[in-house]
Scaffold this motif. Structure first.
Motif, short mmCIF file in Angstrom:
data_model
loop_
_atom_site.label_atom_id
_atom_site.label_comp_id
_atom_site.label_asym_id
_atom_site.label_seq_id
_atom_site.Cartn_x
_atom_site.Cartn_y
_atom_site.Cartn_z
N ALA A 128 44.09 26.92 44.01
CA ALA A 128 44.00 27.06 45.53
C ALA A 128 44.93 28.49 45.46
O ALA A 128 44.18 29.00 46.86
CB ALA A 128 44.92 25.54 46.14
N TYR A 129 45.12 28.75 44.48
CA TYR A 129 45.94 30.46 44.69
C TYR A 129 44.89 30.77 45.42
O TYR A 129 45.30 31.99 46.23
CB TYR A 129 46.74 30.29 43.36
CG TYR A 129 47.14 32.23 43.98
CD1 TYR A 129 48.41 32.24 45.01
CD2 TYR A 129 46.05 33.20 43.34
CE1 TYR A 129 48.57 33.57 44.62
CE2 TYR A 129 47.04 34.06 43.40
CZ TYR A 129 47.91 34.93 44.55
OH TYR A 129 47.99 36.24 44.12
N GLY A 130 43.50 31.21 44.17
CA GLY A 130 43.03 32.09 44.76
C GLY A 130 42.31 31.42 45.65
O GLY A 130 41.84 32.66 46.38
N PHE A 131 41.62 30.66 45.86
CA PHE A 131 41.05 30.86 47.15
C PHE A 131 41.60 30.77 48.61
O PHE A 131 41.34 31.81 49.64
CB PHE A 131 40.71 29.28 47.55
CG PHE A 131 38.70 29.00 47.02
CD1 PHE A 131 37.34 29.42 47.72
CD2 PHE A 131 38.67 28.59 45.98
CE1 PHE A 131 37.02 28.93 47.19
CE2 PHE A 131 37.50 28.65 44.85
CZ PHE A 131 36.97 28.61 46.04
N PHE A 132 43.57 30.56 48.37
CA PHE A 132 44.05 30.62 50.07
C PHE A 132 45.28 31.67 50.22
O PHE A 132 44.72 32.35 51.29
CB PHE A 132 43.93 29.00 50.18
CG PHE A 132 43.17 27.67 50.62
CD1 PHE A 132 41.61 28.40 50.99
CD2 PHE A 132 43.32 27.07 49.05
CE1 PHE A 132 41.21 27.39 50.55
CE2 PHE A 132 42.40 26.43 49.61
CZ PHE A 132 41.06 25.78 49.92
N GLY A 152 34.39 34.25 45.08
CA GLY A 152 33.29 34.46 45.51
C GLY A 152 32.65 35.69 45.58
O GLY A 152 31.06 35.85 45.58
N LEU A 153 33.72 36.30 46.68
CA LEU A 153 33.02 37.90 46.75
C LEU A 153 33.54 38.97 46.37
O LEU A 153 32.98 39.53 46.32
CB LEU A 153 33.47 37.97 48.30
CG LEU A 153 32.88 36.99 49.48
CD1 LEU A 153 33.01 37.31 50.97
CD2 LEU A 153 31.22 36.78 49.00
N ALA A 154 34.89 38.80 45.93
CA ALA A 154 35.78 40.13 45.45
C ALA A 154 35.85 39.19 43.56
O ALA A 154 36.27 37.55 43.09
CB ALA A 154 37.16 39.88 45.91
N PRO A 155 36.11 40.52 42.64
CA PRO A 155 36.27 39.45 41.30
C PRO A 155 37.51 38.37 41.14
O PRO A 155 37.60 37.83 40.07
CB PRO A 155 36.31 40.62 40.18
CG PRO A 155 36.40 41.98 41.45
CD PRO A 155 35.92 41.22 42.81
N ASP A 156 39.24 39.42 40.87
CA ASP A 156 40.51 38.31 40.98
C ASP A 156 40.45 37.64 41.53
O ASP A 156 40.56 36.82 40.28
CB ASP A 156 41.21 39.64 41.23
CG ASP A 156 41.75 40.40 41.07
OD1 ASP A 156 40.44 41.30 40.08
OD2 ASP A 156 42.38 41.70 40.86
N PRO A 157 39.87 37.01 42.74
CA PRO A 157 40.00 35.48 43.28
C PRO A 157 39.12 34.77 42.91
O PRO A 157 39.40 33.55 42.21
CB PRO A 157 39.67 35.41 44.55
CG PRO A 157 39.30 36.89 45.15
CD PRO A 157 39.81 37.25 44.00
N THR A 158 38.47 35.16 42.31
CA THR A 158 37.07 34.81 41.50
C THR A 158 37.41 33.96 39.70
O THR A 158 37.59 33.07 40.15
CB THR A 158 35.95 34.99 41.87
OG1 THR A 158 35.31 35.33 42.62
CG2 THR A 158 34.71 34.41 41.34
N VAL A 181 36.68 35.28 30.04
CA VAL A 181 36.05 36.09 30.24
C VAL A 181 37.48 36.44 32.04
O VAL A 181 37.60 37.06 31.93
CB VAL A 181 34.84 35.87 31.34
CG1 VAL A 181 34.47 36.96 32.29
CG2 VAL A 181 33.34 36.36 30.22
N PRO A 182 37.57 35.29 32.11
CA PRO A 182 38.40 35.37 33.48
C PRO A 182 39.52 35.85 33.10
O PRO A 182 40.80 37.00 33.66
CB PRO A 182 38.78 34.12 33.99
CG PRO A 182 37.48 32.87 33.28
CD PRO A 182 37.37 33.68 32.05
#
Length: 232
Positions: A128-132, A152-158, A181-182
């Motif tokens: 949830a942190y990564g998305f919101f 889904g658009l930027a590497p860090d939150p993905t 990898v993450p």
């Protein structure tokens, strides 16, 4: 021959912080209105996980796999490469990560029960942190919201959202490979942001440490072993 010990990390950064953050502003403008759809999908996966839906893991991993492909092709290959010559070489790693997540998704059937373990709650919180919450960091560090980084658009939150979702799955070879990898990307991003003297470097660093620690927790917490059909 140059004395490599005299170099600092920031000596390898060939772009200014302003140019880096400007990339995300241009990226968001070019891909609008994908952002509301991504947030809606992230909310749906979060809700499914909180309700104990067996489909949460499979749908979430499939969504994130698509995100790793999009970031690899649309961000690294088409945009980040304009200021960082290393970016095109990172793109295949992101595509390979998408394949790993799709393989994991085939067996990611979560038990049909509410969350009850710290490992599971920690995973949902990280997802949830990564998305919101991560997209709101520009407001914290004095930048316009147009420069927000979205999963889904930027590497860090993905990468951060992926760490969270993997914590919902049992530990195994495939989930362990998918975790590498993450975690590695979060550390690379933290080093890059630190070299640019950006306080936001703490976000991917903390996510890598928390995600790896939560994933490594033993699969217990309520005194009972799982008997659900989960394999990875």
């Amino acid at each position: 021959m140059a004395d490599w010990s005299s170099y600092r990390l920031e000596d390898f950064i060939l772009f200014a912080p302003r140019a880096y953050w400007r990339l995300f502003e241009l990226h968001n403008a070019a891909l609008w209105p994908a952002q509301p759809l991504i947030l809606l999908l992230g909310f749906g996966i979060t809700l499914l996980a909180l309700r104990g839906s067996p489909r949460a893991g499979r749908l979430g991993l499939a969504l994130l796999a698509a995100g790793w492909v999009a970031v690899g092709l649309l961000f690294f290959w088409q945009r980040y490469a304009s200021i960082n010559w290393v970016a095109p070489y990172v793109m295949p790693v992101f595509l390979a990560q998408a394949i790993l997540l799709l393989l994991a998704a085939r067996a990611a059937i979560l038990p049909a029960r509410p969350l009850r373990r710290f490992r599971e709650w920690g995973g949902v919180a990280l997802f949830a942190y990564g998305f919101f919450l991560h997209p709101l960091l520009p407001l914290v560090f004095g930048r316009p919201l147009a420069q927000a980084e979205l999963a889904g658009l930027a590497p860090d939150p993905t990468a951060i959202a992926t760490l969270g979702l993997l914590c919902l799955l049992p530990r195994g070879l495939l989930s362990g490979l998918s975790l590498a990898v993450p975690v590695l990307w979060c550390l690379v991003s933290a080093a890059t942001l630190h070299a640019m003297d950006e306080g936001q470097a703490l976000a991917p660093l903390a996510a890598a440490l928390v995600g790896a620690a939560v994933w490594a927790l033993p699969p217990r917490g309520d005194g009972k072993a799982d008997t659900g059909p989960i394999r990875t």
